[in-house]
Motif scaffolding. Structure first.
Motif, short mmCIF file in Angstrom:
data_model
loop_
_atom_site.label_atom_id
_atom_site.label_comp_id
_atom_site.label_asym_id
_atom_site.label_seq_id
_atom_site.Cartn_x
_atom_site.Cartn_y
_atom_site.Cartn_z
N HIS A 254 13.67 -3.95 -27.60
CA HIS A 254 14.78 -3.98 -28.44
C HIS A 254 16.07 -4.45 -27.65
O HIS A 254 16.26 -4.21 -26.75
N TRP A 255 16.98 -5.15 -28.62
CA TRP A 255 18.17 -5.78 -27.88
C TRP A 255 18.97 -4.42 -27.28
O TRP A 255 18.74 -3.22 -27.77
N PRO A 256 19.98 -4.61 -26.46
CA PRO A 256 20.28 -5.73 -25.56
C PRO A 256 19.24 -6.21 -24.68
O PRO A 256 18.47 -5.71 -24.36
N TRP A 257 19.23 -7.63 -24.56
CA TRP A 257 18.30 -8.24 -23.92
C TRP A 257 18.48 -8.35 -22.53
O TRP A 257 18.92 -9.11 -21.74
N ILE A 258 18.11 -7.14 -21.74
CA ILE A 258 18.55 -6.60 -20.31
C ILE A 258 17.12 -6.24 -19.81
O ILE A 258 16.66 -5.19 -20.27
N ALA A 259 16.63 -7.05 -18.77
CA ALA A 259 15.63 -6.66 -18.04
C ALA A 259 15.83 -5.73 -16.75
O ALA A 259 16.97 -5.70 -16.39
N ASP A 260 14.85 -5.40 -16.23
CA ASP A 260 15.10 -4.45 -14.98
C ASP A 260 15.55 -5.49 -13.86
O ASP A 260 14.68 -6.56 -13.67
N GLY A 261 16.77 -5.03 -13.43
CA GLY A 261 17.23 -5.84 -12.34
C GLY A 261 18.75 -6.65 -12.85
O GLY A 261 19.38 -7.14 -12.12
N ASP A 262 18.83 -6.63 -14.20
CA ASP A 262 19.86 -7.60 -14.61
C ASP A 262 21.03 -6.57 -14.69
O ASP A 262 21.80 -6.35 -15.76
N GLU A 263 21.74 -6.18 -13.58
CA GLU A 263 22.68 -5.34 -13.38
C GLU A 263 23.96 -6.16 -13.84
O GLU A 263 24.80 -5.22 -14.54
N ALA A 264 24.12 -7.18 -13.28
CA ALA A 264 25.34 -7.97 -13.82
C ALA A 264 25.35 -8.04 -15.45
O ALA A 264 26.36 -8.00 -16.07
N GLU A 265 24.42 -8.61 -16.23
CA GLU A 265 24.42 -8.51 -17.45
C GLU A 265 24.57 -7.30 -18.12
O GLU A 265 25.31 -7.14 -19.22
N SER A 266 24.21 -6.27 -17.56
CA SER A 266 24.33 -4.58 -18.22
C SER A 266 25.92 -4.57 -17.99
O SER A 266 26.33 -3.86 -18.96
N ALA A 280 28.61 -4.83 -29.18
CA ALA A 280 28.26 -5.45 -28.20
C ALA A 280 26.97 -5.10 -27.83
O ALA A 280 26.30 -5.87 -27.30
N LEU A 281 26.15 -4.01 -28.53
CA LEU A 281 24.92 -3.80 -28.02
C LEU A 281 23.92 -4.75 -28.68
O LEU A 281 22.58 -4.92 -28.44
N PHE A 282 24.39 -5.31 -29.95
CA PHE A 282 23.55 -6.35 -30.51
C PHE A 282 23.40 -7.55 -29.64
O PHE A 282 22.23 -8.23 -29.92
N HIS A 283 24.08 -7.84 -28.74
CA HIS A 283 24.02 -8.76 -27.81
C HIS A 283 23.82 -10.26 -28.30
O HIS A 283 22.78 -10.89 -27.80
N THR A 284 24.38 -10.56 -29.42
CA THR A 284 24.28 -11.80 -30.07
C THR A 284 24.58 -13.05 -29.27
O THR A 284 24.19 -14.15 -29.71
N ASP A 285 25.33 -12.83 -28.14
CA ASP A 285 25.45 -13.96 -27.28
C ASP A 285 24.82 -14.04 -25.97
O ASP A 285 25.02 -14.39 -24.88
N GLY A 286 23.75 -13.07 -25.90
CA GLY A 286 22.64 -13.10 -24.71
C GLY A 286 21.03 -13.13 -25.27
O GLY A 286 20.84 -13.54 -26.52
N GLY A 287 20.40 -13.10 -24.25
CA GLY A 287 19.15 -13.36 -24.59
C GLY A 287 18.36 -14.58 -24.50
O GLY A 287 19.09 -15.48 -24.62
N SER A 288 17.01 -14.68 -24.39
CA SER A 288 16.42 -15.89 -24.59
C SER A 288 14.98 -15.62 -24.53
O SER A 288 14.56 -14.46 -24.50
N VAL A 289 14.38 -16.68 -24.80
CA VAL A 289 12.73 -16.55 -24.92
C VAL A 289 12.07 -16.01 -23.33
O VAL A 289 11.46 -15.14 -23.47
N GLU A 290 12.81 -16.39 -22.46
CA GLU A 290 12.31 -16.20 -20.90
C GLU A 290 12.57 -14.56 -20.88
O GLU A 290 11.73 -13.81 -20.18
N ARG A 331 14.52 -11.52 -32.91
CA ARG A 331 14.90 -12.91 -33.04
C ARG A 331 14.27 -13.77 -31.98
O ARG A 331 13.87 -14.95 -32.17
N PHE A 332 13.86 -13.21 -30.88
CA PHE A 332 12.99 -13.79 -29.53
C PHE A 332 11.60 -13.62 -29.76
O PHE A 332 10.92 -14.33 -28.81
N SER A 333 11.19 -13.04 -30.89
CA SER A 333 9.67 -12.47 -30.92
C SER A 333 8.87 -13.79 -31.33
O SER A 333 9.27 -14.72 -32.07
N TYR A 334 7.46 -13.68 -31.07
CA TYR A 334 6.49 -14.87 -31.37
C TYR A 334 5.93 -14.07 -32.70
O TYR A 334 4.88 -13.28 -32.30
N ASN A 335 5.77 -14.39 -33.69
CA ASN A 335 5.31 -13.99 -34.79
C ASN A 335 4.25 -14.90 -35.38
O ASN A 335 3.78 -14.54 -36.34
#
Length: 482
Positions: A254-266, A280-290, A331-335
């Motif tokens: 689930h958004w926000p699109w923050i992975a382990d180690g992404d302290e700066a984005e957090s 802000a938590l919807f993170h519409t200006d962040g994330g990617s398929v990667e 929005r980044f899911s593979y369906n």
């Protein structure tokens, strides 16, 4: 209808043809659930055995480890066809149990599906289930309503919920008020993975009904790490010989699109939250398929660690492990090849990856194409756990225990969904759907999973029948507030 749609438990019949050669192939599979020679965008279902129950086996009541991913799409696992996401632990779980291709969530968003799981009923049976999803403190799961946890606890189970609750807020609603002996997690629908700040900007990590940090400390590590650690500790604990139920509800991916180690984005998301940005938590200006891929693969590793704890403590054989998503992908899911996503009653919004493993009773390497949905699992686990439903709150799901464990045919029935502005019924291979545009449509999912070939014009009688089924059921449910 298609010729096979009316056959009860069609896979039970198929299992008698070709099962020997299929099982031999399945047994030879290595770590990947989709071998190199398989088509790049399709799971290799031909190398899995059609489902056949291992009738005649007996086992003690199992522990139940019920794992939910959050907003994970139907094809986001490599065993479901994802070409770019590697999920070896969940793929292995599928090889060791049963993978369902036509399993559905109870609704198209987070909290209504959780209501359907915890109560075994349509979300529209309760006031809290009408929120799609819950976003304020006015509604929640009534503590007087029986739940999966309260009924299993009454039958002798220890119960715990670790992770996302999203069925109401304190002081009126919480897991410990609804049948779970223990709770550690977040109350809201989303939180920032490091700071634990929720949609209202509040710190949302609780130990029971006490906000963690109010008395001792705040754990500001990555949330998925914390939940995995807590789940491992629960599995390894001495439960005094009692069977246990653990609802392990990850917030990943689930958004926000923050992975382990992404302290700066957090830190940037936290800055916006504290500045008063309600979205802000919807993170519409962040994330990617990667980034999404990184989060799903981290979820898979985390689940692998919990499964390792089961194995190392000698509980693997006698633990029923269930894995699914709470609704369709975001929005980044593979369906692919499904249409639609979260919040829609198109296939992409409600069809979810679903895996069940119970070594003591279920053979591995199997695949089931039977249409099932969330309330079915409530009924199934209550039967397997020896708990009786409350007659005052009749279940809307059908127990699959006979189908899974005793080889009984699963009779054709109608699966029903309702969300604001949309409606759907599935019967066999056929699906009746009306979207927000107001047009009644009919699809043969056996030939058209993508819901593009509308068969309403050449099947008017069936369309009218399924429409009537939906409208009759709708009248039984609470109306949406205006």
């Amino acid at each position: 209808m298609s010729s096979h749609a009316s056959e009860p438990s069609k896979l039970s019949r198929r299992a008698f043809g070709g099962v020997v050669s299929a099982s031999a192939t399945a047994a030879a599979l290595g770590a990947s659930a989709a071998p190199a020679e398989a088509a790049p965008h399709q799971p290799r279902e031909s190398q899995e055995r059609p489902f056949r129950a291992a009738a005649g086996r007996h086992a003690k009541r199992p522990n139940i480890l019920f794992i939910l991913g959050d907003d994970l799409g139907w094809a986001d696992l490599s065993s479901y066809g994802a070409p770019h996401i590697k999920t070896p632990n969940l793929d292995k779980l599928a090889r060791q149990g049963v993978r369902f291709t036509d399993a559905y969530s109870g609704s198209a968003t987070c909290s209504p599906t959780r209501f359907s799981l915890y109560t075994g009923r349509y979300p529209g049976r309760t006031k809290g289930g009408l929120a799609e999803p819950i976003a304020d403190r006015s509604v929640g799961l009534d503590p007087n309503h029986p739940t999966l946890a309260s009924l299993l606890r009454g039958a002798g189970y220890s119960t715990a919920l670790i992770g996302k609750w999203h069925c109401g807020y304190l002081p009126d609603y919480s897991p410990t008020k609804s049948g779970w002996d223990e709770f550690f997690g977040n109350f809201g629908g989303a939180l920032e993975y490091y700071s634990k700040l929720g949609l209202g900007g509040e710190y949302d990590l609780y130990e029971g009904d006490v906000r963690e940090g109010d008395t001792e400390y705040k754990d500001l590590r990555y949330y998925t790490r914390i939940l995995t650690e807590r789940a491992g500790e629960y599995v390894r604990r001495d439960h005094g010989g009692k069977p246990w139920l653990l609802n392990l509800n990850f917030t990943t991916p689930h958004w926000p699109w923050i992975a382990d180690g992404d302290e700066a984005e957090s830190a940037e998301v936290v800055r916006k939250i504290k500045a008063g940005d309600a979205r802000a938590l919807f993170h519409t200006d962040g994330g990617s398929v990667e980034k999404y891929t990184e989060m799903v693969e981290d979820l898979d590793r985390s689940i692998g660690q919990v499964l390792t704890a089961l194995k190392e403590t000698g509980q693997e054989k006698d633990t029923l492990v269930f894995f699914a998503s709470d609704n369709g992908g975001e929005r980044f899911s593979y369906n692919w090849p499904l249409s639609g996503n979260k919040a829609s009653l198109q296939e992409g919004g409600i069809r979810v990856p679903t895996i069940v493993r119970w070594p003591a009773r279920l053979d591995g390497g199997q695949v089931s194409h039977e249409p099932v949905f969330t309330p079915d699992w409530t009924a199934t686990l209550l039967e397997i756990g020896g708990a009786r439903p409350d007659k005052a709150f009749p279940l809307d799901g059908t127990s699959l225990a006979g189908y899974l464990l005793r080889g009984e045919r699963l009779q054709e029935r109608d699966l029903f969904w309702r969300v604001r502005g949309e409606r759907a019924v599935r019967r066999g291979d056929w699906k009746y759907y009306r979207g927000k545009g107001g047009t009644d449509q009919l699809f043969d999912l056996s030939a058209d999973r993508r819901e593009q070939a509308d068969r309403a014009a050449d099947q008017p009688k069936l369309l009218a029948e399924l429409k009537a089924v939906w409208e009759k059921k709708d009248k039984e449910l609470l109306p949406y507030p205006s």
